[in-house]
Motif scaffolding. Structure first.
Motif, PDB file in Angstrom:
ATOM      1  N   THR A 142     -13.300  -9.706 -12.426  1.00  0.00           N
ATOM      2  CA  THR A 142     -13.843  -8.454 -12.990  1.00  0.00           C
ATOM      3  C   THR A 142     -14.705  -8.527 -14.246  1.00  0.00           C
ATOM      4  O   THR A 142     -14.569  -9.597 -14.947  1.00  0.00           O
ATOM      5  N   ASP A 181     -19.420   1.338 -12.480  1.00  0.00           N
ATOM      6  CA  ASP A 181     -18.011   0.343 -12.496  1.00  0.00           C
ATOM      7  C   ASP A 181     -17.541   0.304 -10.866  1.00  0.00           C
ATOM      8  O   ASP A 181     -17.195  -1.032 -10.797  1.00  0.00           O
ATOM      9  N   SER A 185     -17.682  -3.471  -8.988  1.00  0.00           N
ATOM     10  CA  SER A 185     -16.292  -3.904  -8.543  1.00  0.00           C
ATOM     11  C   SER A 185     -16.733  -4.223  -6.914  1.00  0.00           C
ATOM     12  O   SER A 185     -16.179  -5.306  -6.547  1.00  0.00           O
ATOM     13  N   THR A 188     -18.576  -7.379  -6.833  1.00  0.00           N
ATOM     14  CA  THR A 188     -18.006  -8.576  -7.151  1.00  0.00           C
ATOM     15  C   THR A 188     -17.255  -9.114  -5.963  1.00  0.00           C
ATOM     16  O   THR A 188     -17.220 -10.204  -5.628  1.00  0.00           O
ATOM     17  N   GLN A 223      -8.471 -10.527 -12.362  1.00  0.00           N
ATOM     18  CA  GLN A 223      -8.487  -9.287 -13.106  1.00  0.00           C
ATOM     19  C   GLN A 223      -8.381  -9.666 -14.640  1.00  0.00           C
ATOM     20  O   GLN A 223      -7.147  -9.665 -15.039  1.00  0.00           O
TER      21      GLN A 223
END
Length: 246
Positions: A142, A181, A185, A188, A223
């Motif tokens: 992240t 955001d 995410s 990713t 994370q």
């Protein structure tokens, strides 16, 4: 041939000797070819050397003989394909020892089919004549700065597949720009999935499956906000995704 190798080694060997300058600071006098360079050890580098010494001494106390055994051979069970980001050192976040994990890291954990570095690492890890690793982890994380558009041409070239993936997500309607955001995410995770697929398409991996090996390629997420690793449920094995869960 021996003479040639010896000559090349003489030309390219970098010899270092510790000296002390007028200020009493340690420095390295480096000779490379015909050029003499003195590199003063600044506090940052000196700190790393001191931390290494402290770590080695602690290992000698807590695990006597570890270094002698480690010097004989490596036998890692896992190949880690991760990002170069300084916040995601695989051995630290998995509390592993030297020798536990074979590693390849680059910007944004990319495994493009034409990258000789990644291909060489994976081939050495998987090949039965070398490490014969049967577990490959593709690890994203992240808060990656590399998911955002870069102005550096070299970075843009390296991340072209990632940018193409981002465009694909936008075109599919899953990304509309309203929640940055959440979209980063998703990108990713989709990037990890894409790299798992890229690894699964490599000849050395397919050959391992043909030989009947239980080689698994999995996707994980580190994370940063919690320090925890998350299994994304992304996996490729001998039968594809069927029965691939570990």
């Amino acid at each position: 041939m021996t003479l040639l190798i010896s000559h090349l080694a003489h030309l390219f060997f970098l010899s270092l000797c510790i000296v002390t300058n007028a200020n009493g600071n340690r420095a390295y006098s480096a000779k490379f070819g015909r050029r003499d360079v003195t590199i003063i050890t600044d506090p940052v580098l000196a700190g790393l050397l001191d931390q290494n010494e402290a770590w080695a001494q602690n290992m000698d106390k807590t695990r006597p003989g570890f270094f002698n055994e480690s010097a004989k051979a490596q036998n890692p069970k896992v190949l880690w394909l991760g990002c170069s980001d300084s916040r995601v050192p695989e051995s630290v976040i998995t509390n592993s020892l030297p020798g536990d994990i074979f590693v390849q890291r680059n910007i944004a954990n990319q495994i493009p089919s034409g990258d000789p570095d990644a291909l060489a690492v994976i081939a050495y890890a998987v090949d039965v004549d070398h490490l014969q690793v049967d577990r490959i982890v593709v690890a994203g994380h992240t808060h990656s700065p590399f998911l955002l558009f870069q102005t550096d041409p070299a970075l843009n070239n390296w991340l072209s597949d990632l940018y193409a993936l981002a465009v694909k997500l936008i075109d599919s309607g899953s990304s509309d720009g309203s929640d940055t955001d959440a979209e980063l995410s998703e990108l990713t995770i989709e990037n990890v999935k894409m790299q798992v697929q890229n690894v699964a398409e490599l000849d050395v991996v397919k050959e391992a499956w043909k030989e009947g090996r239980d080689l698994r390629v999995v996707g994980w997420l580190h994370q940063l906000e919690s320090g925890r690793l998350k299994d994304l449920g992304i996996c490729a094995g001998p039968l594809g995704e069927v029965g691939c869960g570990l």
